[in-house]
Every structure is written in structure tokens, then in C-alpha cells.
Design an enzyme around this catalytic site. Sequence first.
Site, short mmCIF file in Angstrom:
data_model
loop_
_atom_site.label_atom_id
_atom_site.label_comp_id
_atom_site.label_asym_id
_atom_site.label_seq_id
_atom_site.Cartn_x
_atom_site.Cartn_y
_atom_site.Cartn_z
N ASP A 503 34.25 61.27 -94.31
CA ASP A 503 33.77 59.93 -93.97
C ASP A 503 33.89 59.62 -92.49
O ASP A 503 33.32 58.64 -92.01
CB ASP A 503 34.62 58.89 -94.71
CG ASP A 503 34.17 58.70 -96.15
OD1 ASP A 503 32.99 58.95 -96.43
OD2 ASP A 503 35.01 58.30 -96.98
C1 GLC Z 1 38.69 59.66 -98.68
C2 GLC Z 1 37.47 59.26 -99.46
C3 GLC Z 1 36.57 60.42 -99.71
C4 GLC Z 1 36.32 61.18 -98.45
C5 GLC Z 1 37.62 61.57 -97.79
C6 GLC Z 1 37.41 62.24 -96.46
O1 GLC Z 1 39.54 60.39 -99.51
O2 GLC Z 1 37.80 58.69 -100.69
O3 GLC Z 1 35.36 59.97 -100.25
O4 GLC Z 1 35.59 62.30 -98.79
O5 GLC Z 1 38.38 60.42 -97.57
O6 GLC Z 1 36.95 61.36 -95.49
C1 GLC Z 2 38.56 55.78 -93.45
C2 GLC Z 2 39.49 56.88 -93.89
C3 GLC Z 2 38.87 57.79 -94.89
C4 GLC Z 2 38.25 56.99 -96.00
C5 GLC Z 2 37.30 55.94 -95.44
C6 GLC Z 2 36.74 55.10 -96.55
O1 GLC Z 2 37.54 56.28 -92.71
O2 GLC Z 2 39.93 57.64 -92.80
O3 GLC Z 2 39.84 58.67 -95.40
O4 GLC Z 2 37.57 57.83 -96.85
O5 GLC Z 2 37.99 55.12 -94.54
O6 GLC Z 2 35.99 54.04 -96.15
#
Ligand code: GLC
Ligand code: GLC
Length: 828
Positions: A503
Site C-alpha cells: 500500500d
Molecule cells: C496492510 C494491508 C494490506 C497491505 C499491506 C502492505 O497489511 O492490510 O492490504 O497489503 O499492509 O502494505
Molecule cells: C498504511 C500502512 C499499511 C496499510 C495502509 C492501509 O499505509 O503502512 O500497512 O496497509 O496504511 O491504509
Amino acid sequence: MNTFGYFDDTNREFVINNPATPFPWINYLGNEDFFGLISNTAGGYAFYKDAKFRRITRYQYNDVPMDNGGRYFYINDDGTVWNPGWKPCKTPLDSYECRHGLNYTRITGVKNGIKASVLFFVPLNTWAEVQKLTIENTTGKKKSIKLFTYTEWCLWNAATDMENFQRNLSTGEVEIEGGTIYHKTEYKERRNHYAFYAVTNTDVNGYDTDRETFVGLYNELSQPQCVMNGKSTNSLAHGWSPIASHYFEITLEPGEKRDLIFLLGYVENDHNEKFSTEDIRRKRNGEIISSQNSDVTLVNKEKAHKMINRFSNVKAVDDAFTELKSMWDKLLSVFVVNSGDERLDRMVNIWNQYQCMITFNFSRSASFFESGVGRGMGFRDSNQDLVGFVHQIPARARQRIIDIASTQFPDGGCYHQYQPLTKRGNNDIGGGFNDDPCWLIFGTVAYIKESGDLSILNEMVPFDNQPGSEVTLMEHLKISFDHVVNNLGPHKLPLIGRADWNDCLNLNCFSWDPNESFQTTENKSEGSKAESIMIAGLFVFCGKQYVELCKHINNFEEADRAQLYIDNMIDAVKQFGWDGEWFLRAYDFFGNKIGTKENDEGKIFIESQGFCTMAGIGLEDGMVDSALDACKRHLDTPHGMVLNNPAFTKYYVEMGEISSYPAGYKENAGIFCHNNPWVIIGETVARRGNDAWSHYTKICPAWIQDQLLHKVEPYVYCQMVAGKDAAKPGEGKNSWLTGTAAWNWLAITQYILGIKPTFDGLEIDPCIPSSMREYKIRRVYQNAIFDISVKNPNGRQSGIKQITVDGTPVTGNIIKAEPGHHLVEVLM
Ligand code: GLC
Ligand code: GLC
């Protein structure tokens, strides 16, 4: 070593024996509609289905002291005031124990000869939490104590509850009927639901419903005015903050023990049955007390009465508890390993499966790190979660797949999240995460391989929940596949969109405005060349499964069509996605490489190593081994593998949020446990059992030695452990709700222990450490029960000499799910 508790495998419990854990260590109650979070000091909250829109009790996040708000029992024993769960009073206890079990928690405190033990659980098919308090006088003298309960109501919408005080502080309404306190804020207008907190098997000596009166405006929860005074005031909440507190004067003979049963429940009434005219008379008689003068808005209590009656005796409560336990017996009987290593057995047989069920239910909504107001169910998250759960209740996984697919768009793209209550896509977050569509293939194939149910492919599923737009689920899978094919960049690699699995790798965001969200802002995308090698690997990995599925349903034409795109993708990765020793991570907006040794920071990333090795890209050319070696060299630490290396030390506007985190945390070189199992699975593709095992045990909770350093619950995976660049490498955060649970489940059961559902039966293909000389597995699969015994006399890491089923040798390594009980002997 620093410990605060231990595993009790016989009872499937984790036992905490010091209440001052390094962070609240929580558990989850309920598993279908009514849920609760509960910490080892009884903190936490309850909600119905949706932690944002139907929050029942209030919790103070990130407060001082930590963990405020919960279900508290106060005992005033001749001026000594204490709680069985230690908090909020924190009066030193003579003894304390918290047992977190599967969907229940039992907290016991002893002080001055009074033993108070509370069992918390949500009975199956019930919209209520039961709290059974057993209070015992263990002394030789008669004792008289004052007992108070305390819980604070949330005004339903947990988000506005935290911010809209000009309204909230005027709306609170309650009713009291004997030992039942009803929370009915907003019930007279549009809401058709209320909550109640009842004592079901005894009378009360008083109550309070107004927080300020009970606690005192400048007191803390550790010294509530009423408790300190040893008397309730029968206060009535008028606006301000409604609470529910019962008051009892209890005398116990020497050795006497009493059970008090409490019920925290939730009721919905049809709009034309919301109010009770019968109660008008009872109110006039004083049997019901209401914070409103009006008679016409008295709640219809029929359903609450039914629930209260049902749980008005200890036997009914105990039976419901037994029922819950049997459900778990059954769920955990589908896969049982006996390896001789108690750490492995307790993870596989108990805690990993439990966590998979919790993440399946909650997605990323409600934990002590997720406030329950921010995020709905994730398209990618839920598809991953269901693979960790599908063997337990395939029917629920089936429903989830349909719900998720219904939020897809006709071009294969999809809403990134949906709200569980409405099942509608979440407009605030929108779509454009280009890995999302692949996960639908991943989830659906896992469901079919487990259940054998091909009928799901013919289900008619809408787009964006629009009636009339339905096509078959198979068609959804096809457009999911094609979404990647239709969105390729200049190197014929998948365009990343807003982000892929990571993300925080926001290659089209270019944000200099701190008020912009990295996830939903795309300041630049016109002409973007940003491509993801992680999606390329994911596409090959899931695409191969799609091809297999097409062949399985005899659609060879589609299988051939799809195979062509997969072959092209493999070529593109080999040509443009390889850095010489490992796989590149991405190309940025301008077409520059990310994850290359040419860069100073972020030379190597785990995601593309994980997915490309799992997909077997370049196995024959040595790419897989080389990439896996690079992970060991650059990413591995004693606590697991970091996400990237070297960590980013400054902000790179062209990469987005990843470089916003301090080095060593979260997506910036934290040990993001979620993708460690990808590399573990990659190791099994390369047939390196020793390496797979070494990576597995580094992040596996049962191997944690220093509970103080690890900080969060030592019985479940956390999303992130601080990496080698952080201040305290090995410190865990964001426990419970993480795809780590499902992926590790896959890694250990299917790829290491090697028991893998396929379209044709169970494939047996261990890839284990050479030190593992034998293990046994019971696997219930479709209509068959397999007792599988694997022997590895020569200490190999993989490869099977012979398999026999009920004494008869089989060719190949797939055993058919013939009904009945079978003995399977495997010789490596
Ligand atoms: C969080 C989110 C997941 C994403 C991950 C890496 O665990 O739930 O959707 O893939 O962060 O950013
Ligand atoms: C932030 C976190 C990530 C998560 C995302 C969800 O970017 O670092 O882990 O998945 O928020 O919105």
C-alpha cells in the site's frame, strides 16, 4: 528470559500470570454477528457486525494509562477496592491469572481471601456476551463485600462518537428495569436497535447510568466515586455519557461460592414493533425507570427478555460454553499434526488456525492497532484471509467470495474495500490497486480445491452490487485475469495503479501535501510508466492456477489463451525484471528501476522475490535460487526478513509513503511478516527445506523467547516486527489482523508439511528440514479422513520414494478423496 505467560496446550489456552504485560494482550469473543475484543485486564469493547457503525461499548484508544474502557468489576472489601483483572484500580492482587482461550477469556483475581473469576464469551448464535462471575470466600470468616459492574455505552457510530461532542453530550438515553439497564440513544428516531446490560440470576441493590455521577468528573476509573463511597446512587443519564453499572451487597459464608450471570446484549426490532405500550403501565408503577418523561418511546423489550431468560441459570450458561468448545473441537479436527515438536504442533493445531478465523471475521477492522472506524473489508485482504480459513467452514468462504466479487467493476478493477454491514464498495477509498483482481482468482481456486464445489463458478454475481448486471463468477475470474493483461506498461509488465500489495509504494502519488492520503491520491498518472514486478509474479502464480481451473472444467480454449499471456509475462520478467542477482521491484513513473543494486537505498525488495520465486519464474535458469540467496544475504535477520534493504532514510516523492516511515518500521524495512511466507514457499519451490524451516521458525510466535522485547501477544502473528534499522529490532507491533496468519498457514501446511488440496485430490509433497525424521497428520478432506504418516529415515529435505493408501501403493503423489477413513504411509 522475560515471560508474562505460557501456553497451556491441553486446554488450548495462553495463560498470562502477570497483568502488567508489555502491551495489552487481547483476545476475540464471538464469531458470527456479535463480537468483542478483550484484553488481559478486561479492557476492550463489543460491537455488532460492524465495528464502526454498531459499536456497543466505548473504548479509549491510545490513552494514558493504556487500555481504558472495558467490562470492569469493582470489589469494595471493607475499604480495599480492587478488580479481578487488576485494572483499573491496579490494587496489587494476591494472585492473578488470565486465560485466553478460543473465543473466550477467563480472568481470575484473588485479594484478601476473596476469589473472583469471570468467564467472558459469546454463545453461538447469540447477540450477546455472557459474563459469568464466580465469587468465592476462601477464608474461614464470613465476609461482606460491595460489588459494582461498569461498562460505558458507545453512541453507536464509533467515529462520530469520538468527535461530535456538541451533539453527543445531549443525546444519551437509558431505561432501567430491575437488574437490566437499557441503552436507547437515538432509538426514538431512526435506529431500530438498542443494547442492554443485565444481571440475569439475582437482584440488584442499586445501579448507576450516568458516568459523571458514578466516576466523579475529576476522578479516574481507578477511583470511581460510587465505588469508593461503597454505594450506588441510582443515577439517570440525561445526555452526557451513559454508562451501565450494577451494585450488589454480597455476604458470603466461609467457603461459600456464588455465580452471578451478566448479559451484554444487542436487539433489533422491526420499525412497527419498536415501542411497548404495555410498559407505560409498568413505568407508572415504577417497575421501569426512563431518562425521558415521554411514555411513548419505551423500548419493546421482548427480545431482550427472551435472551435474559435463556441465560438466567448457570446450567444454561455452562451448556452454551460447552457448545462453543465443541464447535472449536470440530473446527480444529480438520487438520491435526503430531510432529513431536510442541511448538510446531501448538501453532498448527491451535493458534495459527484460530488467528486465521479471527482475520477472516474481522479483516483489518478492529484490533488494538486498528480503531475499527477506518477500514472496511479489503478486497485483497479478505481473499487472502479466506485461504487460511476455508478448510474449516467452506460455506462461509463461499459466501465471502460472492460478496467480494460483487464489488468488482465490469473492467475487472474493484473497490479496494467494502463495508461489512452494507456489503457495498467503499467510495472514499475507491479502486485502482492493480493487484486486487488477481486475488479473486487466488481465493476462488483455494475454495474449489478444498471443497470440490465447482457450482460456485456458475453463481450469478453483479458488478458494483448493481442489480441486473450479473454474470457468472467464472466470468469475473476471466475479467480479473484480463485486467492485468489489459493494463501493461512499456516493458509489458503490469501497471501498478495506485499501489500493488504494498500500500505504501505509491508511484503515481507525488505528494508534497501532508493532508493528502497516500492511498487515495494520484497526482500524476497520465503517461505513467510505473510497473510492478510483484504483480507480474502474482499474475503468473495465480494465472497458472486459472489455467489449471480452465482445464479442469474442460475449457481448453481459454486455458490456451491464458497460458499465452502467462508465458509472455514470464518472458517480460526475465527480460526486464531481473537485476542480475535478484528480481527488480518496479519501474517508477519515469521508467527508472526500483529495487536494483544501482540504487543507494532500497536495492532489494522482498515482495518480488517472494512472488516470482513462488511462481517459479526462471527456476530452470537459476534465478529462483539466486533470488532466495539474495534474500538471505540482504534481508534476513534473527527475527525474520525485512521488506527492503537498505532502508530509505529520506523522503522520495516518486515512491510515496514507503519512504515516509522511519527506517526499520512498517513497509520501510520493517519485518513485514506477511511476506516472509512468500519466500518460505519460494524456498520449497527450490526444494530447500532447511532454509524454508529456518525462515518459518524466525517469525513463528511459538518460537519467541523474549516476550518483553516482542511486546505484543506471543500467541499470534503480528503484521510487523521492527527491522534491523529500527531502535529495537525484534519489537512487534500491529498484532492479530494480518494476512500473515493465512500465508503462514499455507506455507507450513501445504508447502513445508506438504499436504496440499488440488482439483484431483490431496497432493503429498513435503519440503522439510532434514532434521525432521517423521510426523503424522490427520486431514479431513471432503468426504475422506486421512491419517497420514510421513517417514524420513535418511534425513532428506524433499522427494518421495513411495506412498501407500490403505496398504496399496499409489502412482504419483495425489491421493483421491474417496469417502471413508484411510491410512496413508509416505516414505521420503
Ligand atoms: C496492510 C494491508 C494490506 C497491505 C499491506 C502492505 O497489511 O492490510 O492490504 O497489503 O499492509 O502494505
Ligand atoms: C498504511 C500502512 C499499511 C496499510 C495502509 C492501509 O499505509 O503502512 O500497512 O496497509 O496504511 O491504509
